[in-house]
Structure formats: C-alpha cells, structure tokens
Design an enzyme around this catalytic site. Structure first.
Site, PDB file in Angstrom:
ATOM      1  N   CYS A  72       3.502   9.968   4.574  1.00 38.94           N
ATOM      2  CA  CYS A  72       3.075   8.960   3.603  1.00 38.94           C
ATOM      3  C   CYS A  72       4.343   8.228   3.220  1.00 38.94           C
ATOM      4  O   CYS A  72       5.366   8.866   2.932  1.00 38.94           O
ATOM      5  CB  CYS A  72       2.420   9.603   2.385  1.00 38.94           C
ATOM      6  SG  CYS A  72       2.021   8.425   1.078  1.00 38.94           S
ATOM      7  N   THR A  73       4.311   6.911   3.223  1.00 38.35           N
ATOM      8  CA  THR A  73       5.548   6.154   3.073  1.00 38.35           C
ATOM      9  C   THR A  73       6.196   6.310   1.704  1.00 38.35           C
ATOM     10  O   THR A  73       7.355   5.934   1.532  1.00 38.35           O
ATOM     11  CB  THR A  73       5.302   4.662   3.377  1.00 38.35           C
ATOM     12  OG1 THR A  73       4.157   4.202   2.656  1.00 38.35           O
ATOM     13  CG2 THR A  73       5.075   4.450   4.868  1.00 38.35           C
ATOM     14  N   GLU A  74       5.482   6.880   0.730  1.00 39.26           N
ATOM     15  CA  GLU A  74       6.091   7.127  -0.584  1.00 39.26           C
ATOM     16  C   GLU A  74       6.788   8.479  -0.686  1.00 39.26           C
ATOM     17  O   GLU A  74       7.589   8.684  -1.607  1.00 39.26           O
ATOM     18  CB  GLU A  74       5.037   7.043  -1.701  1.00 39.26           C
ATOM     19  CG  GLU A  74       4.560   5.656  -2.051  1.00 39.26           C
ATOM     20  CD  GLU A  74       3.416   5.199  -1.172  1.00 39.26           C
ATOM     21  OE1 GLU A  74       3.052   4.016  -1.219  1.00 39.26           O
ATOM     22  OE2 GLU A  74       2.889   6.040  -0.406  1.00 39.26           O
ATOM     23  N   MET A  84       0.830  -1.219   0.000  1.00 44.03           N
ATOM     24  CA  MET A  84       0.000   0.000   0.000  1.00 44.03           C
ATOM     25  C   MET A  84       0.864   1.269   0.000  1.00 44.03           C
ATOM     26  O   MET A  84       0.821   2.033   0.933  1.00 44.03           O
ATOM     27  CB  MET A  84      -0.938  -0.029   1.215  1.00 44.03           C
ATOM     28  CG  MET A  84      -1.885  -1.220   1.221  1.00 44.03           C
ATOM     29  SD  MET A  84      -2.605  -1.529   2.846  1.00 44.03           S
ATOM     30  CE  MET A  84      -1.258  -2.336   3.706  1.00 44.03           C
ATOM     31  N   THR A 107       2.287   1.472   5.883  1.00 42.27           N
ATOM     32  CA  THR A 107       1.545   2.593   5.307  1.00 42.27           C
ATOM     33  C   THR A 107       1.092   3.486   6.443  1.00 42.27           C
ATOM     34  O   THR A 107       0.748   2.988   7.520  1.00 42.27           O
ATOM     35  CB  THR A 107       0.311   2.099   4.522  1.00 42.27           C
ATOM     36  OG1 THR A 107      -0.626   3.174   4.357  1.00 42.27           O
ATOM     37  CG2 THR A 107      -0.412   0.979   5.252  1.00 42.27           C
ATOM     38  N   ASN A 108       1.101   4.789   6.213  1.00 42.79           N
ATOM     39  CA  ASN A 108       0.558   5.712   7.214  1.00 42.79           C
ATOM     40  C   ASN A 108      -0.961   5.741   7.177  1.00 42.79           C
ATOM     41  O   ASN A 108      -1.626   5.615   8.201  1.00 42.79           O
ATOM     42  CB  ASN A 108       1.095   7.129   6.983  1.00 42.79           C
ATOM     43  CG  ASN A 108       2.518   7.316   7.429  1.00 42.79           C
ATOM     44  OD1 ASN A 108       2.804   7.612   8.583  1.00 42.79           O
ATOM     45  ND2 ASN A 108       3.448   7.150   6.493  1.00 42.79           N
ATOM     46  N   THR A 109      -1.520   5.902   5.988  1.00 49.65           N
ATOM     47  CA  THR A 109      -2.958   6.112   5.853  1.00 49.65           C
ATOM     48  C   THR A 109      -3.769   4.995   6.486  1.00 49.65           C
ATOM     49  O   THR A 109      -4.759   5.248   7.183  1.00 49.65           O
ATOM     50  CB  THR A 109      -3.344   6.243   4.372  1.00 49.65           C
ATOM     51  OG1 THR A 109      -2.714   7.408   3.820  1.00 49.65           O
ATOM     52  CG2 THR A 109      -4.859   6.361   4.204  1.00 49.65           C
ATOM     53  N   GLN A 134     -10.834   3.042   0.409  1.00 50.03           N
ATOM     54  CA  GLN A 134     -10.511   4.389   0.871  1.00 50.03           C
ATOM     55  C   GLN A 134     -11.435   5.415   0.215  1.00 50.03           C
ATOM     56  O   GLN A 134     -12.024   6.269   0.896  1.00 50.03           O
ATOM     57  CB  GLN A 134      -9.057   4.741   0.542  1.00 50.03           C
ATOM     58  CG  GLN A 134      -8.004   4.000   1.338  1.00 50.03           C
ATOM     59  CD  GLN A 134      -6.595   4.347   0.866  1.00 50.03           C
ATOM     60  OE1 GLN A 134      -6.407   4.972  -0.192  1.00 50.03           O
ATOM     61  NE2 GLN A 134      -5.596   3.950   1.639  1.00 50.03           N
TER      62      GLN A 134
END
Length: 241
Positions: free
Chosen positions: A197-199, A10, A83-85, A52
């Site tokens: 956000c991990t990206e 994710m 993932t943060n979200t 989401q």
C-alpha cells in the site's frame, strides 16, 4: 526525457511521495537544474473509497479510465497509477490508453527476482491482501508467492491505513503493530515484506524490521524513471520474460 503520467489522489499523502521521488530521481541522474516532466490528475479519494466499499469495481474502473485519458491528452508518454489497491481495475485503465501502463506489481516482482526472493509477506489494504489481482500477478508473472497475515492482522493493517495513514497520521503504537505482524510473517517463512500500500512506507521504515522491506512506491517510481530516461527496454518486457 519523456513525460511521466501520474494518476493520483488515492491518497494524496502517497501521491506527493511519487512527485517528490520522481523529481529527486531525475535530479540525481541528470544533475544541474533537471526535474521530471510530469502530467498528473489527482482524483477525489472519497469517491473512489465509496466505490471500494460498495464493491463497484466496474464504476471505479470507468472513473479512473476517464482520468487516465485526461493524463494522456495532457502529453504523458506512460502512466503510473499511484496506488496498489486500484490496480484491481488496471485492465480498464490500460484498455483506455495508447501509452504504456507501468504496473506496480511488475516493478516489485522484478526487484524481488533480482534479489533471489521467491516468498514474501504482503502488507496492504484488505483488498490487496485478500484478492488475487496483485498476488496472482506476482505468482504468475514472476514466480513469487505471497504470505498474507491472519484475518485479525489484516483487519489491523487495513484499519490503520484508512483511519490513520491516508490522513497523514503516524503513530508509534501503529508502527509497533506492523512490526509485530512482520515478525509473525517472518516466522511463517517470509524472506522479505512487500509494502503493498503506497502509504505504508510513511509508517514502516527499513530500520524497523529484520526483514528487507520492498517499498512499492519507490520501486514504481524507478520504473517510471527508467522509462522516461530512455531505459525502457527492460521495463516493457513481458513479466514472464
């Protein structure tokens, strides 16, 4: 060494960063031929993204809880949700487990407290920036307040994440957009910026900004490494301790 569980996918662009950083961390700490013991399930992000967008967080929680149980059954001794979200549904995941769930906001909050920072800018998906599950944990558990960008800036951040970063697309124009947003947050009083956000760490680098950047992926990995390498005492303390 304990086995670290990763619930990923994710997106897989950031999940591969978790895998690399965990193995590099074990190698650097233990040397020789050592690498991390990992049990991982990677979900189909299209299914999660659809939940989401529809706001069906209950089903998202059930889906990820099922995957988390698979990871525990595979021998994991802790779980990192990569993932943060989706920490929006951390309660559903944690309640499905008998192993420790290491919350991404706690790793970030602990590092900010150690640095003496109590007000930061927060970059992330629209869900992370606008909802309380992340900001509230940082404030209630660690005494850290988050400044969020304007609505226009939030739209830009979210669009770049979903249209570019989750697909591995990195552009200089988008980097400049993020840099300008960080500059505005600094003018509002931010003393640092959470890459929530991990990206985002794929795009925004420390040399790109005047403020210190707190990469949640790297900090979350540090939590996992400390747990796996038997330094779990501080990690498992209550956030308010």
């Amino acid at each position: 060494m304990k086995t670290i569980g990763i619930l990923g996918g994710m997106s897989w662009e950031s999940t591969q960063s978790y895998y690399r950083l965990l193995n590099e961390g074990v190698r650097d700490r233990l040397g020789g031929y050592h690498s991390a013991k990992i049990a991982m399930v990677s979900v189909d992000f299209a299914e999660i993204e659809a939940l989401q967008q529809s706001g069906d967080w209950d089903q998202a929680g059930k889906t990820l809880a099922t995957a988390a149980r698979q990871i525990e059954a595979a021998g994991a001794e802790c779980l990192l949700l990569a993932t943060n979200t989706m920490h929006r549904v951390s309660g559903a995941i944690e309640s499905a487990l008998s192993i420790p769930f290491l919350h991404i906001a706690d790793g970030t909050g602990s590092r900010l407290r150690a640095a003496g920072i109590d007000q930061v800018g927060l970059l992330g998906t629209r869900f992370t920036m606008e909802q309380d599950f992340y900001r509230g944990r940082l404030l209630d558990g660690h005494g850290i307040s988050c400044l969020v960008p304007s609505r226009e800036d939030r739209d830009s951040i979210h669009r770049i994440i979903f249209e570019e970063l989750v697909h591995g697309v990195i552009t200089e124009s988008s980097r400049r957009v993020y840099q300008e947003i960080v500059t505005r947050l600094q003018a509002q009083g931010a003393k640092g910026v959470i890459l929530g956000c991990t990206e985002i760490a794929l795009l925004l680098r420390p040399q790109d900004c005047d403020l210190p950047l707190y990469d949640t992926t790297a900090l979350h990995v540090d939590m996992g490494l400390e747990f796996a390498l038997d330094d779990a005492a501080t990690i498992l303390q209550s956030p308010s301790d």
